[in-house]
Motif scaffolding. Structure first.
Motif, PDB file in Angstrom:
ATOM      1  N   SER A  19       0.826  -1.206   0.000  1.00  0.00           N
ATOM      2  CA  SER A  19       0.000   0.000   0.000  1.00  0.00           C
ATOM      3  C   SER A  19       0.867   1.266   0.000  1.00  0.00           C
ATOM      4  O   SER A  19       0.563   2.249  -0.678  1.00  0.00           O
ATOM      5  N   ILE A  20       1.963   1.249   0.750  1.00  0.00           N
ATOM      6  CA  ILE A  20       2.860   2.408   0.761  1.00  0.00           C
ATOM      7  C   ILE A  20       3.500   2.598  -0.608  1.00  0.00           C
ATOM      8  O   ILE A  20       3.573   3.713  -1.136  1.00  0.00           O
ATOM      9  N   ALA A  21       3.952   1.512  -1.210  1.00  0.00           N
ATOM     10  CA  ALA A  21       4.576   1.590  -2.530  1.00  0.00           C
ATOM     11  C   ALA A  21       3.570   2.080  -3.575  1.00  0.00           C
ATOM     12  O   ALA A  21       3.896   2.927  -4.420  1.00  0.00           O
ATOM     13  N   LEU A  22       2.352   1.559  -3.535  1.00  0.00           N
ATOM     14  CA  LEU A  22       1.314   1.968  -4.477  1.00  0.00           C
ATOM     15  C   LEU A  22       0.959   3.445  -4.284  1.00  0.00           C
ATOM     16  O   LEU A  22       0.846   4.203  -5.243  1.00  0.00           O
ATOM     17  N   GLY A  23       0.800   3.874  -3.043  1.00  0.00           N
ATOM     18  CA  GLY A  23       0.493   5.278  -2.757  1.00  0.00           C
ATOM     19  C   GLY A  23       1.607   6.200  -3.229  1.00  0.00           C
ATOM     20  O   GLY A  23       1.361   7.253  -3.819  1.00  0.00           O
ATOM     21  N   ALA A  24       2.854   5.820  -2.972  1.00  0.00           N
ATOM     22  CA  ALA A  24       3.986   6.651  -3.404  1.00  0.00           C
ATOM     23  C   ALA A  24       4.051   6.722  -4.922  1.00  0.00           C
ATOM     24  O   ALA A  24       4.304   7.788  -5.496  1.00  0.00           O
ATOM     25  N   GLY A  25       3.812   5.603  -5.579  1.00  0.00           N
ATOM     26  CA  GLY A  25       3.841   5.579  -7.048  1.00  0.00           C
ATOM     27  C   GLY A  25       2.751   6.461  -7.643  1.00  0.00           C
ATOM     28  O   GLY A  25       2.999   7.229  -8.583  1.00  0.00           O
ATOM     29  N   LEU A  26       1.543   6.377  -7.122  1.00  0.00           N
ATOM     30  CA  LEU A  26       0.446   7.201  -7.629  1.00  0.00           C
ATOM     31  C   LEU A  26       0.683   8.686  -7.341  1.00  0.00           C
ATOM     32  O   LEU A  26       0.416   9.546  -8.193  1.00  0.00           O
ATOM     33  N   ALA A  27       1.204   8.990  -6.163  1.00  0.00           N
ATOM     34  CA  ALA A  27       1.499  10.380  -5.823  1.00  0.00           C
ATOM     35  C   ALA A  27       2.588  10.920  -6.731  1.00  0.00           C
ATOM     36  O   ALA A  27       2.513  12.054  -7.224  1.00  0.00           O
ATOM     37  N   TRP A  28       3.612  10.123  -6.970  1.00  0.00           N
ATOM     38  CA  TRP A  28       4.711  10.547  -7.848  1.00  0.00           C
ATOM     39  C   TRP A  28       4.198  10.854  -9.246  1.00  0.00           C
ATOM     40  O   TRP A  28       4.552  11.863  -9.850  1.00  0.00           O
ATOM     41  N   ARG A  29       3.355  10.011  -9.745  1.00  0.00           N
ATOM     42  CA  ARG A  29       2.804  10.192 -11.089  1.00  0.00           C
ATOM     43  C   ARG A  29       1.957  11.466 -11.166  1.00  0.00           C
ATOM     44  O   ARG A  29       2.093  12.260 -12.091  1.00  0.00           O
ATOM     45  N   ALA A  30       1.102  11.683 -10.176  1.00  0.00           N
ATOM     46  CA  ALA A  30       0.236  12.859 -10.160  1.00  0.00           C
ATOM     47  C   ALA A  30       1.066  14.136  -9.975  1.00  0.00           C
ATOM     48  O   ALA A  30       0.828  15.150 -10.646  1.00  0.00           O
ATOM     49  N   LEU A  31       2.029  14.111  -9.083  1.00  0.00           N
ATOM     50  CA  LEU A  31       2.838  15.299  -8.821  1.00  0.00           C
ATOM     51  C   LEU A  31       3.755  15.641  -9.986  1.00  0.00           C
ATOM     52  O   LEU A  31       4.034  16.815 -10.217  1.00  0.00           O
ATOM     53  N   SER A  32       4.208  14.647 -10.729  1.00  0.00           N
ATOM     54  CA  SER A  32       5.063  14.961 -11.879  1.00  0.00           C
ATOM     55  C   SER A  32       4.250  15.687 -12.955  1.00  0.00           C
ATOM     56  O   SER A  32       4.750  16.611 -13.592  1.00  0.00           O
ATOM     57  N   ASP A  33       2.982  15.313 -13.137  1.00  0.00           N
ATOM     58  CA  ASP A  33       2.120  16.019 -14.085  1.00  0.00           C
ATOM     59  C   ASP A  33       1.861  17.449 -13.617  1.00  0.00           C
ATOM     60  O   ASP A  33       1.921  18.392 -14.407  1.00  0.00           O
ATOM     61  N   VAL A  34       1.590  17.605 -12.339  1.00  0.00           N
ATOM     62  CA  VAL A  34       1.333  18.936 -11.779  1.00  0.00           C
ATOM     63  C   VAL A  34       2.584  19.807 -11.888  1.00  0.00           C
ATOM     64  O   VAL A  34       2.511  20.979 -12.257  1.00  0.00           O
ATOM     65  N   ALA A  35       3.745  19.233 -11.580  1.00  0.00           N
ATOM     66  CA  ALA A  35       5.000  19.992 -11.646  1.00  0.00           C
ATOM     67  C   ALA A  35       5.277  20.438 -13.074  1.00  0.00           C
ATOM     68  O   ALA A  35       5.740  21.560 -13.304  1.00  0.00           O
ATOM     69  N   THR A  36       4.980  19.602 -14.044  1.00  0.00           N
ATOM     70  CA  THR A  36       5.180  19.965 -15.450  1.00  0.00           C
ATOM     71  C   THR A  36       4.266  21.117 -15.835  1.00  0.00           C
ATOM     72  O   THR A  36       4.691  22.067 -16.500  1.00  0.00           O
TER      73      THR A  36
END
Length: 118
Positions: A19-36
């Motif tokens: 669950s931690i790995a999945l949450g971190a992966g989803l957050a990373w994906r969402a934040l990279s789009d927002v950062a772009t």
């Protein structure tokens, strides 16, 4: 081996890690789009990038700091202009004092001449 996998502590630990790995992966994906998107919006608005700000000697630069910097520059310019005006006034006063001393000497010499004639 299967008994160890069915142990509630092992299942709980494995579920927690997944669950931690999945949450971190989803957050990373969402934040990279927002950062772009944020970087693209900043580029469109002409916001200064961090390397340009470090040239000024700061790790950060805000509009308040920019306003204060502009106010200080304006105040420095105003003080420089005032200093030049004071220097001009001092030079004018020195010239007038010199002229006044000359006039005083002339008046004294005229007084002596009048006193001698009388």
């Amino acid at each position: 081996m299967i008994a160890k996998l069915l142990n509630p502590i092992t299942v709980t630990g494995l579920g927690l890690v997944v669950s931690i790995a999945l949450g971190a992966g989803l957050a990373w994906r969402a934040l990279s789009d927002v950062a772009t998107k944020v970087a693209a919006a900043a580029a469109e608005k002409g916001v200064k990038a961090a390397p340009e700000l470090k040239k000024k000697g700061w790790d950060f630069w805000t509009i308040e700091i920019e306003n204060l910097s502009n106010e200080l520059k304006e105040e420095r310019f105003r003080l420089k202009k005032r200093s030049e005006q004071l220097e001009e006034r001092a030079a004018r006063l020195a010239a007038e004092e010199k002229e006044f001393a000359k006039l005083r000497a002339d008046v004294e010499s005229l007084r002596r001449q009048i006193a001698e004639k009388v």
